[in-house]
Scaffold this active site. Structure first.
Site, PDB file in Angstrom:
ATOM      1  CG  ASP A  25      -1.756  -1.216   1.524  1.00 19.41           C
ATOM      2  OD1 ASP A  25      -2.151  -1.731   0.370  1.00 19.41           O
ATOM      3  OD2 ASP A  25      -1.732  -1.708   2.427  1.00 19.41           O
ATOM      4  CD  GLU A 191      -9.175  -2.170  -1.347  1.00 15.87           C
ATOM      5  OE1 GLU A 191      -9.464  -2.317  -0.290  1.00 15.87           O
ATOM      6  OE2 GLU A 191      -8.580  -2.887  -2.159  1.00 15.87           O
TER       7      GLU A 191
END
Length: 502
Positions: A25, A191
Protein backbone atom coordinates in the site's frame (compact mmCIF):
# COMPACT_ATOMS: atom_id res chain seq x y z
CA UNK A 1 27.30 -7.97 0.07
CA UNK A 2 24.82 -7.39 -2.77
CA UNK A 3 21.08 -7.49 -2.21
CA UNK A 4 18.89 -10.34 -3.50
CA UNK A 5 17.09 -7.88 -5.79
CA UNK A 6 18.31 -4.54 -7.15
CA UNK A 7 16.01 -2.70 -9.55
CA UNK A 8 18.62 -0.27 -10.93
CA UNK A 9 20.27 -1.87 -13.98
CA UNK A 10 23.22 0.52 -13.74
CA UNK A 11 22.76 1.82 -17.31
CA UNK A 12 20.12 4.49 -16.77
CA UNK A 13 17.24 2.00 -16.75
CA UNK A 14 15.41 0.04 -14.08
CA UNK A 15 13.42 -3.18 -13.82
CA UNK A 16 10.19 -3.76 -11.96
CA UNK A 17 9.50 -4.28 -9.18
CA UNK A 18 11.56 -1.44 -7.79
CA UNK A 19 11.10 -2.95 -4.30
CA UNK A 20 10.88 -6.74 -4.32
CA UNK A 21 9.55 -7.03 -0.78
CA UNK A 22 6.36 -6.46 1.17
CA UNK A 23 6.23 -2.64 1.25
CA UNK A 24 2.47 -2.80 0.78
CA UNK A 25 0.00 0.00 0.00
CA UNK A 26 2.79 2.47 -0.80
CA UNK A 27 2.33 6.22 -0.80
CA UNK A 28 5.12 8.42 -2.14
CA UNK A 29 5.81 12.15 -2.12
CA UNK A 30 8.62 14.42 -3.24
CA UNK A 31 10.16 17.06 -0.99
CA UNK A 32 12.75 19.11 -2.85
CA UNK A 33 15.11 16.64 -4.52
CA UNK A 34 14.14 13.77 -2.22
CA UNK A 35 11.39 11.19 -2.36
CA UNK A 36 9.79 9.51 0.64
CA UNK A 37 7.63 6.39 0.82
CA UNK A 38 5.51 4.97 3.59
CA UNK A 39 3.60 1.69 3.62
CA UNK A 40 1.08 -0.25 5.66
CA UNK A 41 2.59 -2.39 8.42
CA UNK A 42 -0.45 -4.17 9.92
CA UNK A 43 0.64 -5.88 13.18
CA UNK A 44 4.37 -5.25 12.72
CA UNK A 45 6.14 -3.13 15.36
CA UNK A 46 7.69 -0.69 14.74
CA UNK A 47 5.16 0.32 12.10
CA UNK A 48 4.73 2.89 9.36
CA UNK A 49 8.16 2.48 7.73
CA UNK A 50 9.57 5.55 6.01
CA UNK A 51 11.87 4.98 3.03
CA UNK A 52 14.01 7.55 1.23
CA UNK A 53 15.20 7.80 -2.39
CA UNK A 54 16.75 10.37 -4.69
CA UNK A 55 15.55 8.74 -7.92
CA UNK A 56 12.38 6.66 -7.18
CA UNK A 57 14.33 3.45 -7.94
CA UNK A 58 16.95 3.01 -5.21
CA UNK A 59 15.54 3.14 -1.69
CA UNK A 60 16.82 2.96 1.90
CA UNK A 61 15.00 2.69 5.21
CA UNK A 62 15.02 6.09 6.93
CA UNK A 63 13.06 5.06 10.02
CA UNK A 64 9.57 4.40 11.33
CA UNK A 65 6.76 6.77 12.31
CA UNK A 66 5.05 4.44 14.79
CA UNK A 67 6.75 2.60 17.64
CA UNK A 68 3.81 1.02 19.43
CA UNK A 69 0.31 -0.21 18.63
CA UNK A 70 -2.78 -0.08 20.90
CA UNK A 71 -2.67 -2.08 24.12
CA UNK A 72 -4.43 -5.14 22.66
CA UNK A 73 -1.31 -5.76 20.56
CA UNK A 74 0.61 -7.30 23.46
CA UNK A 75 0.19 -10.52 21.46
CA UNK A 76 0.10 -10.88 17.66
CA UNK A 77 -3.15 -9.72 16.06
CA UNK A 78 -2.69 -10.76 12.40
CA UNK A 79 -4.48 -8.55 9.88
CA UNK A 80 -5.05 -5.76 12.42
CA UNK A 81 -3.08 -2.63 13.22
CA UNK A 82 -1.91 -0.22 10.52
CA UNK A 83 -3.65 -0.45 7.14
CA UNK A 84 -2.95 1.74 4.08
CA UNK A 85 -1.51 5.14 5.08
CA UNK A 86 -1.00 8.38 3.18
CA UNK A 87 2.04 10.64 3.34
CA UNK A 88 1.98 14.38 2.59
CA UNK A 89 4.13 17.47 3.06
CA UNK A 90 2.25 20.62 4.08
CA UNK A 91 2.99 23.80 6.00
CA UNK A 92 6.63 22.83 6.60
CA UNK A 93 5.81 19.42 8.08
CA UNK A 94 5.34 15.82 7.01
CA UNK A 95 1.96 14.27 7.71
CA UNK A 96 0.93 10.61 7.83
CA UNK A 97 -2.74 9.68 8.09
CA UNK A 98 -3.26 5.99 8.77
CA UNK A 99 -6.21 3.76 9.62
CA UNK A 100 -6.65 1.17 12.29
CA UNK A 101 -9.82 -0.57 11.04
CA UNK A 102 -10.92 -1.36 14.61
CA UNK A 103 -10.49 2.16 15.97
CA UNK A 104 -10.51 4.82 13.25
CA UNK A 105 -8.14 7.19 11.48
CA UNK A 106 -5.01 8.54 13.15
CA UNK A 107 -2.60 11.37 12.40
CA UNK A 108 1.11 11.76 13.13
CA UNK A 109 3.44 14.53 11.94
CA UNK A 110 7.16 15.32 11.87
CA UNK A 111 9.51 18.07 10.75
CA UNK A 112 11.92 15.42 9.46
CA UNK A 113 10.63 12.22 7.80
CA UNK A 114 13.32 10.25 9.63
CA UNK A 115 11.59 11.32 12.85
CA UNK A 116 10.78 11.87 15.58
CA UNK A 117 7.07 11.68 14.79
CA UNK A 118 4.38 12.97 17.11
CA UNK A 119 2.27 10.67 19.25
CA UNK A 120 -0.59 9.43 17.03
CA UNK A 121 -3.85 11.30 17.47
CA UNK A 122 -7.26 9.82 16.66
CA UNK A 123 -8.97 12.29 14.29
CA UNK A 124 -11.92 10.17 13.08
CA UNK A 125 -13.26 7.42 15.31
CA UNK A 126 -15.16 4.43 13.99
CA UNK A 127 -14.87 0.82 12.87
CA UNK A 128 -14.26 0.16 9.20
CA UNK A 129 -12.76 3.52 8.26
CA UNK A 130 -9.69 2.75 6.12
CA UNK A 131 -7.25 4.16 3.55
CA UNK A 132 -7.41 7.89 4.43
CA UNK A 133 -5.83 10.67 2.37
CA UNK A 134 -5.86 14.41 3.10
CA UNK A 135 -6.01 17.27 0.59
CA UNK A 136 -5.20 20.91 1.27
CA UNK A 137 -6.84 23.09 -1.35
CA UNK A 138 -5.48 26.31 -2.83
CA UNK A 139 -7.71 28.36 -0.51
CA UNK A 140 -6.27 26.68 2.60
CA UNK A 141 -9.28 24.50 3.31
CA UNK A 142 -8.53 20.89 4.21
CA UNK A 143 -10.33 17.66 3.34
CA UNK A 144 -9.97 13.95 4.04
CA UNK A 145 -11.20 11.04 1.90
CA UNK A 146 -11.36 7.41 3.04
CA UNK A 147 -12.68 3.99 2.06
CA UNK A 148 -14.58 1.35 4.04
CA UNK A 149 -13.72 -2.21 5.17
CA UNK A 150 -16.58 -4.66 4.76
CA UNK A 151 -15.02 -6.93 7.41
CA UNK A 152 -15.54 -4.24 10.04
CA UNK A 153 -18.66 -2.33 9.00
CA UNK A 154 -20.57 -4.63 6.63
CA UNK A 155 -20.12 -2.65 3.41
CA UNK A 156 -17.43 -1.35 1.06
CA UNK A 157 -17.00 -0.10 -2.53
CA UNK A 158 -17.53 3.55 -1.67
CA UNK A 159 -15.48 6.58 -0.77
CA UNK A 160 -16.48 9.20 1.81
CA UNK A 161 -14.97 12.60 2.54
CA UNK A 162 -14.97 15.29 5.21
CA UNK A 163 -13.98 18.90 5.34
CA UNK A 164 -11.44 19.09 8.16
CA UNK A 165 -9.82 21.79 10.23
CA UNK A 166 -6.57 22.88 8.51
CA UNK A 167 -4.55 20.92 11.08
CA UNK A 168 -6.71 17.82 10.42
CA UNK A 169 -7.57 17.73 14.12
CA UNK A 170 -11.30 17.17 13.57
CA UNK A 171 -14.03 17.21 10.92
CA UNK A 172 -16.06 20.37 10.34
CA UNK A 173 -19.22 18.47 9.49
CA UNK A 174 -20.63 15.06 8.61
CA UNK A 175 -19.21 12.75 5.97
CA UNK A 176 -20.13 13.31 2.33
CA UNK A 177 -20.34 10.32 -0.05
CA UNK A 178 -18.06 11.27 -2.96
CA UNK A 179 -17.87 8.02 -4.98
CA UNK A 180 -20.35 5.14 -4.97
CA UNK A 181 -18.60 2.19 -6.59
CA UNK A 182 -21.92 0.35 -6.98
CA UNK A 183 -22.95 3.05 -9.48
CA UNK A 184 -19.86 2.40 -11.67
CA UNK A 185 -20.43 -0.52 -14.06
CA UNK A 186 -18.19 -3.46 -13.12
CA UNK A 187 -16.70 -1.74 -10.08
CA UNK A 188 -16.20 -3.72 -6.90
CA UNK A 189 -14.04 -3.22 -3.78
CA UNK A 190 -13.17 0.41 -4.54
CA UNK A 191 -10.56 1.43 -1.95
CA UNK A 192 -7.13 3.01 -1.37
CA UNK A 193 -7.91 6.57 -2.55
CA UNK A 194 -5.17 9.15 -3.05
CA UNK A 195 -6.35 12.75 -3.56
CA UNK A 196 -4.69 15.41 -5.77
CA UNK A 197 -5.36 18.74 -7.49
CA UNK A 198 -4.20 19.62 -11.03
CA UNK A 199 -5.25 22.32 -13.51
CA UNK A 200 -8.61 22.98 -11.91
CA UNK A 201 -9.50 19.30 -11.51
CA UNK A 202 -9.72 17.25 -8.34
CA UNK A 203 -8.27 13.77 -8.90
CA UNK A 204 -8.72 10.59 -6.91
CA UNK A 205 -6.56 7.63 -7.83
CA UNK A 206 -8.07 4.45 -6.41
CA UNK A 207 -7.89 0.71 -7.14
CA UNK A 208 -10.82 -1.66 -7.42
CA UNK A 209 -11.47 -5.31 -8.17
CA UNK A 210 -9.49 -6.84 -5.30
CA UNK A 211 -5.84 -6.90 -4.28
CA UNK A 212 -4.72 -9.74 -6.56
CA UNK A 213 -7.15 -9.31 -9.44
CA UNK A 214 -8.06 -5.63 -9.78
CA UNK A 215 -7.21 -2.49 -11.70
CA UNK A 216 -6.50 1.20 -11.13
CA UNK A 217 -9.00 4.02 -11.59
CA UNK A 218 -8.43 7.71 -11.99
CA UNK A 219 -11.51 9.76 -11.06
CA UNK A 220 -11.88 13.48 -11.70
CA UNK A 221 -14.25 16.27 -10.76
CA UNK A 222 -14.42 20.06 -10.89
CA UNK A 223 -15.83 20.06 -7.35
CA UNK A 224 -14.01 18.61 -4.36
CA UNK A 225 -17.05 16.56 -3.32
CA UNK A 226 -17.87 15.39 -6.83
CA UNK A 227 -19.50 13.97 -8.80
CA UNK A 228 -16.38 12.13 -9.98
CA UNK A 229 -16.01 10.67 -13.47
CA UNK A 230 -14.04 7.37 -13.49
CA UNK A 231 -11.68 5.86 -16.00
CA UNK A 232 -9.53 2.71 -15.75
CA UNK A 233 -5.95 3.89 -16.30
CA UNK A 234 -3.92 0.76 -15.43
CA UNK A 235 -4.80 -2.93 -15.68
CA UNK A 236 -2.93 -6.22 -16.02
CA UNK A 237 -3.57 -6.71 -19.72
CA UNK A 238 -1.29 -9.39 -21.17
CA UNK A 239 1.42 -8.85 -18.53
CA UNK A 240 2.26 -10.95 -15.46
CA UNK A 241 1.56 -8.02 -13.14
CA UNK A 242 -1.65 -9.10 -11.43
CA UNK A 243 -3.59 -6.36 -9.69
CA UNK A 244 -2.08 -3.80 -10.24
CA UNK A 245 -3.09 -2.16 -6.98
CA UNK A 246 -3.09 1.13 -5.09
CA UNK A 247 -0.29 3.61 -5.14
CA UNK A 248 0.76 7.20 -5.64
CA UNK A 249 1.21 9.84 -8.33
CA UNK A 250 4.49 11.70 -7.88
CA UNK A 251 6.22 14.39 -9.93
CA UNK A 252 10.01 14.80 -10.35
CA UNK A 253 11.82 18.16 -10.10
CA UNK A 254 11.93 18.17 -13.93
CA UNK A 255 8.12 18.02 -14.04
CA UNK A 256 7.74 14.40 -15.15
CA UNK A 257 4.91 12.33 -13.71
CA UNK A 258 5.27 8.78 -12.39
CA UNK A 259 3.03 6.31 -10.63
CA UNK A 260 4.06 3.93 -7.85
CA UNK A 261 1.84 0.93 -7.04
CA UNK A 262 1.99 -2.60 -5.67
CA UNK A 263 1.49 -6.12 -6.98
CA UNK A 264 0.47 -8.98 -4.70
CA UNK A 265 2.94 -11.89 -4.91
CA UNK A 266 1.51 -13.93 -2.04
CA UNK A 267 4.41 -15.20 0.13
CA UNK A 268 6.67 -12.44 -1.20
CA UNK A 269 4.07 -9.86 -0.19
CA UNK A 270 2.98 -6.73 -1.99
CA UNK A 271 5.97 -5.69 -4.08
CA UNK A 272 6.32 -2.17 -5.48
CA UNK A 273 6.34 -1.13 -9.15
CA UNK A 274 7.08 2.17 -10.88
CA UNK A 275 5.17 3.23 -14.01
CA UNK A 276 5.80 6.15 -16.34
CA UNK A 277 2.83 8.51 -16.50
CA UNK A 278 1.75 10.84 -19.28
CA UNK A 279 -1.38 12.76 -20.23
CA UNK A 280 -3.70 12.08 -23.16
CA UNK A 281 -5.17 14.73 -25.41
CA UNK A 282 -8.46 14.65 -23.52
CA UNK A 283 -6.75 15.38 -20.22
CA UNK A 284 -6.63 11.93 -18.65
CA UNK A 285 -3.53 10.24 -17.22
CA UNK A 286 -2.02 7.30 -19.06
CA UNK A 287 0.00 4.90 -16.92
CA UNK A 288 2.62 2.37 -18.00
CA UNK A 289 2.58 1.40 -21.66
CA UNK A 290 -0.85 2.57 -22.85
CA UNK A 291 -2.46 1.42 -19.63
CA UNK A 292 -0.58 -1.82 -18.93
CA UNK A 293 2.40 -2.18 -16.57
CA UNK A 294 5.95 -1.99 -17.91
CA UNK A 295 8.63 -4.52 -16.99
CA UNK A 296 11.26 -1.79 -17.04
CA UNK A 297 11.95 1.73 -18.29
CA UNK A 298 14.49 4.52 -18.24
CA UNK A 299 15.02 5.87 -14.75
CA UNK A 300 13.08 8.98 -13.74
CA UNK A 301 16.33 10.72 -12.83
CA UNK A 302 19.25 9.13 -14.74
CA UNK A 303 22.61 9.45 -13.08
CA UNK A 304 21.22 9.84 -9.58
CA UNK A 305 21.31 7.14 -6.97
CA UNK A 306 23.66 4.21 -6.54
CA UNK A 307 22.21 0.78 -7.39
CA UNK A 308 20.98 -0.45 -4.03
CA UNK A 309 18.05 -1.81 -2.06
CA UNK A 310 16.84 -1.54 1.54
CA UNK A 311 19.33 -3.23 3.86
CA UNK A 312 18.63 -6.82 4.94
CA UNK A 313 21.91 -8.16 6.36
CA UNK A 314 22.79 -7.13 9.91
CA UNK A 315 25.88 -7.25 12.11
CA UNK A 316 23.77 -6.08 15.08
CA UNK A 317 26.00 -3.18 16.14
CA UNK A 318 25.64 -2.54 19.85
CA UNK A 319 23.69 -5.78 20.12
CA UNK A 320 20.56 -4.22 18.61
CA UNK A 321 18.60 -5.21 15.49
CA UNK A 322 18.58 -2.75 12.59
CA UNK A 323 15.62 -0.89 11.10
CA UNK A 324 14.79 -3.79 8.76
CA UNK A 325 13.55 -5.88 11.69
CA UNK A 326 10.19 -5.80 13.45
CA UNK A 327 8.18 -7.70 16.06
CA UNK A 328 4.68 -9.14 15.45
CA UNK A 329 3.34 -7.28 18.51
CA UNK A 330 4.37 -4.51 20.89
CA UNK A 331 7.90 -5.21 22.14
CA UNK A 332 8.25 -6.21 25.77
CA UNK A 333 11.06 -5.21 28.09
CA UNK A 334 14.14 -7.40 27.95
CA UNK A 335 13.50 -9.34 24.75
CA UNK A 336 16.91 -8.20 23.47
CA UNK A 337 19.69 -8.55 26.03
CA UNK A 338 22.97 -6.65 26.13
CA UNK A 339 25.76 -8.62 24.50
CA UNK A 340 29.32 -7.33 24.96
CA UNK A 341 30.63 -10.22 22.86
CA UNK A 342 28.85 -9.01 19.71
CA UNK A 343 25.85 -10.31 17.82
CA UNK A 344 22.21 -10.39 18.83
CA UNK A 345 21.18 -11.95 22.14
CA UNK A 346 17.50 -12.89 22.53
CA UNK A 347 16.02 -13.93 25.85
CA UNK A 348 14.37 -17.35 26.08
CA UNK A 349 10.94 -16.58 27.46
CA UNK A 350 8.09 -19.01 28.19
CA UNK A 351 5.04 -18.75 25.98
CA UNK A 352 3.00 -20.36 23.26
CA UNK A 353 4.59 -23.30 21.44
CA UNK A 354 3.11 -22.00 18.17
CA UNK A 355 5.53 -19.42 16.79
CA UNK A 356 2.70 -17.62 14.99
CA UNK A 357 1.24 -16.63 18.36
CA UNK A 358 4.45 -15.47 20.02
CA UNK A 359 5.20 -11.73 20.27
CA UNK A 360 8.98 -12.27 20.43
CA UNK A 361 9.77 -13.58 16.93
CA UNK A 362 12.02 -10.97 15.33
CA UNK A 363 11.34 -10.78 11.60
CA UNK A 364 11.88 -9.01 8.32
CA UNK A 365 10.33 -9.07 4.85
CA UNK A 366 11.50 -11.61 2.28
CA UNK A 367 13.77 -9.36 0.19
CA UNK A 368 13.66 -11.01 -3.24
CA UNK A 369 12.61 -14.01 -5.28
CA UNK A 370 15.89 -15.92 -4.82
CA UNK A 371 17.96 -15.50 -1.69
CA UNK A 372 20.13 -17.14 0.92
CA UNK A 373 20.15 -16.10 4.58
CA UNK A 374 22.54 -17.46 7.18
CA UNK A 375 23.56 -16.89 10.77
CA UNK A 376 25.41 -18.60 13.59
CA UNK A 377 23.57 -19.67 16.75
CA UNK A 378 24.59 -20.59 20.27
CA UNK A 379 21.92 -21.51 22.83
CA UNK A 380 22.81 -21.02 26.49
CA UNK A 381 19.66 -22.24 28.17
CA UNK A 382 18.18 -25.14 30.15
CA UNK A 383 16.08 -28.02 28.90
CA UNK A 384 12.87 -26.83 27.27
CA UNK A 385 14.56 -23.99 25.42
CA UNK A 386 14.84 -23.70 21.65
CA UNK A 387 16.00 -21.09 19.17
CA UNK A 388 16.53 -20.77 15.46
CA UNK A 389 15.84 -19.39 12.04
CA UNK A 390 12.21 -19.38 10.88
CA UNK A 391 10.10 -18.58 7.81
CA UNK A 392 6.51 -18.03 8.83
CA UNK A 393 3.13 -16.91 7.55
CA UNK A 394 -0.12 -18.82 7.96
CA UNK A 395 2.20 -21.86 8.09
CA UNK A 396 5.81 -21.95 9.24
CA UNK A 397 9.03 -23.94 9.42
CA UNK A 398 12.23 -23.48 11.39
CA UNK A 399 15.71 -24.87 11.91
CA UNK A 400 17.73 -24.50 15.09
CA UNK A 401 18.72 -25.91 18.45
CA UNK A 402 16.35 -27.68 20.83
CA UNK A 403 17.46 -28.40 24.39
CA UNK A 404 15.72 -31.48 25.76
CA UNK A 405 16.05 -33.44 28.99
CA UNK A 406 18.42 -35.90 27.30
CA UNK A 407 20.61 -33.32 25.56
CA UNK A 408 20.82 -30.78 22.74
CA UNK A 409 19.53 -31.46 19.25
CA UNK A 410 19.76 -29.82 15.85
CA UNK A 411 16.12 -29.73 14.78
CA UNK A 412 14.01 -28.80 11.77
CA UNK A 413 10.25 -28.54 12.34
CA UNK A 414 7.14 -27.24 10.62
CA UNK A 415 3.51 -26.41 11.40
CA UNK A 416 0.77 -26.40 8.80
CA UNK A 417 -2.74 -25.09 9.56
CA UNK A 418 -3.29 -22.68 12.43
CA UNK A 419 -3.47 -24.57 15.70
CA UNK A 420 -1.81 -27.74 14.43
CA UNK A 421 1.15 -28.90 16.49
CA UNK A 422 4.68 -28.76 15.10
CA UNK A 423 6.09 -31.85 13.41
CA UNK A 424 9.65 -32.90 12.71
CA UNK A 425 10.64 -32.29 9.10
CA UNK A 426 13.73 -34.47 9.58
CA UNK A 427 15.14 -36.66 12.32
CA UNK A 428 16.78 -34.48 15.00
CA UNK A 429 20.55 -34.80 15.34
CA UNK A 430 22.24 -34.85 18.76
CA UNK A 431 24.89 -32.16 19.20
CA UNK A 432 27.44 -31.56 21.97
CA UNK A 433 26.13 -29.42 24.81
CA UNK A 434 27.04 -25.78 24.29
CA UNK A 435 27.97 -26.31 20.65
CA UNK A 436 27.28 -23.57 18.14
CA UNK A 437 25.78 -24.18 14.72
CA UNK A 438 25.53 -22.27 11.48
CA UNK A 439 22.01 -22.10 10.08
CA UNK A 440 21.00 -21.26 6.53
CA UNK A 441 17.86 -20.98 4.46
CA UNK A 442 17.41 -20.57 0.74
CA UNK A 443 14.25 -19.27 -0.89
CA UNK A 444 13.50 -19.88 -4.56
CA UNK A 445 10.41 -19.27 -6.66
CA UNK A 446 7.63 -20.03 -5.98
CA UNK A 447 8.57 -19.39 -2.33
CA UNK A 448 10.25 -22.79 -1.89
CA UNK A 449 12.21 -22.87 1.37
CA UNK A 450 15.16 -25.19 2.06
CA UNK A 451 16.98 -25.29 5.40
CA UNK A 452 20.55 -26.45 5.98
CA UNK A 453 22.96 -26.36 8.92
CA UNK A 454 26.63 -26.84 9.56
CA UNK A 455 28.05 -28.22 12.79
CA UNK A 456 31.57 -29.40 13.40
CA UNK A 457 32.39 -29.00 9.71
CA UNK A 458 29.56 -31.30 8.63
CA UNK A 459 26.62 -30.10 6.55
CA UNK A 460 23.09 -31.18 7.42
CA UNK A 461 20.19 -30.83 4.99
CA UNK A 462 16.56 -30.70 6.08
CA UNK A 463 14.36 -32.45 3.52
CA UNK A 464 11.78 -32.18 2.06
CA UNK A 465 11.57 -28.43 1.25
CA UNK A 466 8.81 -26.26 2.69
CA UNK A 467 6.57 -23.89 0.71
CA UNK A 468 6.23 -20.51 2.40
CA UNK A 469 2.78 -18.97 2.72
CA UNK A 470 1.71 -15.37 3.31
CA UNK A 471 0.41 -14.15 6.63
CA UNK A 472 -2.79 -12.14 7.01
CA UNK A 473 -2.47 -9.24 4.52
CA UNK A 474 1.33 -9.54 4.66
CA UNK A 475 3.95 -11.70 2.99
CA UNK A 476 5.94 -14.42 4.69
CA UNK A 477 8.43 -13.34 7.34
CA UNK A 478 12.08 -14.33 7.64
CA UNK A 479 12.85 -14.40 11.34
CA UNK A 480 14.89 -15.31 14.41
CA UNK A 481 13.44 -16.57 17.67
CA UNK A 482 14.30 -17.86 21.12
CA UNK A 483 11.88 -19.52 23.55
CA UNK A 484 12.00 -21.43 26.81
CA UNK A 485 12.06 -21.23 30.57
CA UNK A 486 15.24 -19.15 30.77
CA UNK A 487 18.64 -18.46 29.32
CA UNK A 488 19.35 -16.82 25.99
CA UNK A 489 20.24 -17.44 22.35
CA UNK A 490 23.03 -15.58 20.59
CA UNK A 491 22.98 -15.01 16.85
CA UNK A 492 26.08 -13.74 15.11
CA UNK A 493 25.94 -11.59 12.00
CA UNK A 494 22.91 -12.21 9.78
CA UNK A 495 23.90 -12.35 6.12
CA UNK A 496 21.45 -12.16 3.22
CA UNK A 497 22.68 -12.61 -0.35
CA UNK A 498 21.36 -13.41 -3.82
CA UNK A 499 21.10 -17.08 -4.58
CA UNK A 500 23.15 -17.76 -7.69
CA UNK A 501 21.77 -20.04 -10.36
CA UNK A 502 23.40 -23.46 -10.33
Amino acid sequence: MSAPWIADNGDGTYRNPILYADWSDPDVIRSGDDFYLTASSFNRVPGLPVLHSTDLVNWRIAGHALHRLPAEHATPQPGCGVWAPSLRRHDGRFWICYPDPDHGIFLTTASDPAGPWTEPRLILAGRGLIDPCPLWDDDGRAYLVHAWARSRCGFNNRLSAYEMTPDLAEPLGPATPVVDGDAIPGCRTLEGPKWYRRDGWYWIFAPAGGVATGWQYALRSRDVFGPYEPRIVLAQGDTEVNGPHQGAWVRTPAGEDWFVHFQDLRAYGRVVHLQPMSWTGDGWPQLGDHGVPVAGHRKPMPGSGRPSAPVTSDTFPGGRPGAQWSWPANPGIGRVRPNPEGGLRLACRPGDDDLRRRPDVLGQRLPGPRLRAETGLRLDAPAGARAGLVVHGRTYAWIGLDHRSDGAYLTCRFAEAEGEAEQDAANPVAVPAGAGVRLAVTVTEPATVRFTAEIGGERWVCDPPFTATPGVWIGATLGLFAAGPGGHATFDRFLVSPLEDT
